[in-house]
Scaffold this active site. Structure first.
Site, mmCIF file in Angstrom:
data_model
loop_
_atom_site.group_PDB
_atom_site.id
_atom_site.type_symbol
_atom_site.label_atom_id
_atom_site.label_comp_id
_atom_site.label_asym_id
_atom_site.label_seq_id
_atom_site.Cartn_x
_atom_site.Cartn_y
_atom_site.Cartn_z
ATOM 1 N N THR A 201 0.877 -1.153 -0.136
ATOM 2 C CA THR A 201 0.038 0.032 -0.047
ATOM 3 C C THR A 201 0.868 1.061 0.040
ATOM 4 O OG1 THR A 201 -1.827 -1.031 1.168
ATOM 5 C CG2 THR A 201 -1.677 1.254 1.426
ATOM 6 N N ASP A 232 -8.816 -0.029 5.789
ATOM 7 C CA ASP A 232 -8.735 1.179 6.229
ATOM 8 C C ASP A 232 -8.249 2.085 5.330
ATOM 9 O OD1 ASP A 232 -6.268 -0.253 5.954
ATOM 10 O OD2 ASP A 232 -5.324 1.295 7.189
ATOM 11 N N THR A 251 -0.662 1.976 7.023
ATOM 12 C CA THR A 251 -0.611 0.614 6.091
ATOM 13 C C THR A 251 -0.598 -0.477 7.228
ATOM 14 O OG1 THR A 251 0.976 -0.613 4.751
ATOM 15 C CG2 THR A 251 2.053 0.956 5.924
HETATM 16 N N1 ASP Z 1 -4.268 -1.486 4.884
HETATM 17 C C1 ASP Z 1 -4.425 -2.076 3.643
HETATM 18 C C2 ASP Z 1 -5.787 -2.807 3.813
HETATM 19 O O1 ASP Z 1 -6.066 -3.442 4.697
HETATM 20 C C3 ASP Z 1 -3.343 -3.073 3.292
HETATM 21 C C4 ASP Z 1 -1.850 -2.537 3.665
HETATM 22 O O2 ASP Z 1 -1.491 -1.474 4.083
HETATM 23 O O3 ASP Z 1 -1.044 -3.109 2.912
HETATM 24 O O4 ASP Z 1 -6.581 -2.758 2.729
#
Ligand code: ASP
Length: 335
Positions: A201, A232, A251
């Site tokens: 992300t 999120d 993230t």
């Molecule tokens: N936070 C992101 C989600 O849950 C994933 C990530 O940060 O890699 O969609």
């Protein structure tokens, strides 16, 4: 009128002091995701590519700030660079969901007037962060999702559209296959319980010369996600927040970031409790999230240009430019 020399000198040096005090204090932090990034599994070429992409994003964002541009333009510029880099899980290179497609989430927030925009589960917009900004600036809403967000994008023909397969990469397809195999083997792969389910992300937070803060986050979410799962990243207060004194992009395992309102909690601790940025971000990431069983990291900065980049996973792709101009990129915890 001619001023006596000593007065002239005094006035000039006062002017110089005043100018120094008023010197723009801009700052920029970016991330390319947190997760199980093992030193052994990251070959030299991949590491070089990732650091080059982080540097390019810092260049893009910092150029905006250095020319007196807004924090909002800076975070958008930085995130677009990261969305375009296939190594990150945003835009090109986004993870696959359980149906073998891509559903992209993004959000953006600006301290000025506390404006925010977000999109969830979009499938054909090349740059979801640009679409999120359009929602913020050109719709009466904060968040649009799925088909409605696509229809809104139809009304903005300058935003590039691509077929969903355009986001495909071999690496992400293999990741989906591994997740499916794990699931077939009886392990809960889609919930993200292994941590290896996500990283990549992207996000950025900037402080501009006028003291305004903006934050932006963009993602493909988690591999093998289903049922229209939204994490999120597009949720204001969970994955993204920017107020007058603090900005955060997160993230990690999104469900835990939503349940703990992570981005807002960090800034609220500063506002209500007088915590420093480092204490607020550190406590939420290193104590609150793990206490509930989640993991991940954040990038954050405050109105003074202090930065904090805590994470509780083995690695987090990250980069920064401080107010004094010093800059860097890092991946693992000991850098
Ligand atoms: N936070 C992101 C989600 O849950 C994933 C990530 O940060 O890699 O969609």
């Amino acid at each position: 009128m001619r001023l006596p020399l000593f007065l002239l000198l005094a006035v000039t040096s006062l002017g110089a002091v005043a100018q120094d005090d008023a010197a723009p204090r801009t700052a920029l932090v970016i991330h390319g995701g947190a997760g199980v990034i093992e030193r052994e599994s990251l070959d030299a070429e991949a590491e070089r590519g990732i650091r080059a992409a982080l540097d390019a994003a810092l260049d893009a964002g910092h150029a905006v700030l250095a020319s007196g541009g807004s924090a909002l333009d800076a975070v958008e510029a930085a995130v677009v660079v990261l969305e375009e880099e296939p190594r990150f899980n945003a835009g090109k290179g986004a993870v696959f969901n359980a149906e073998g497609r891509h559903e992209l989430d993004a959000s953006i927030m600006f301290s000025q007037d506390r404006k925010a925009g977000a999109v969830a589960s979009v499938t054909t917009v090349r740059s979801p962060i640009r679409l999120a900004r359009r929602v913020m600036e050109q719709s009466p809403h904060v968040m649009l999702m799925g088909e409605g967000a696509e229809r809104f994008a139809d009304g903005h023909p300058d935003l590039e559209r691509v077929p969903n397969e355009w986001f495909d990469t071999d690496a992400r397809r293999e990741q989906l296959e591994r997740a499916r195999q794990r699931e077939a083997g009886g392990r809960q792969a889609d919930a993200g319980g292994t941590g290896a389910q996500y990283f990549g992300t992207v996000g950025a937070v900037a402080l501009d010369a006028q003291g305004r803060i903006a934050a932006a986050t963009s993602t493909g979410g988690m591999t093998n996600k289903r049922w229209g799962r939204v994490g999120d990243s597009p949720i204001i207060g969970a994955g993204t927040w920017a107020d007058g004194n603090c900005g955060v992009s997160a993230t990690g395992w999104g469900e835990f970031f939503i349940r703990n309102a992570v981005a807002h909690d960090i800034c609220a601790r500063m506002a209500y409790r007088g915590d420093s940025l480092a204490d607020a971000a550190g406590e939420v990431v290193m104590e609150v999230i793990p206490a509930h069983g989640g993991d991940g990291g954040v990038i954050a900065l405050d109105g003074e240009g202090n930065i904090a980049l805590p994470f509780n996973t083995p690695g987090m792709y990250r980069g920064w430019v401080r107010p004094d101009g010093s800059r860097g990129t890092a991946i693992f915890g000991d850098e």
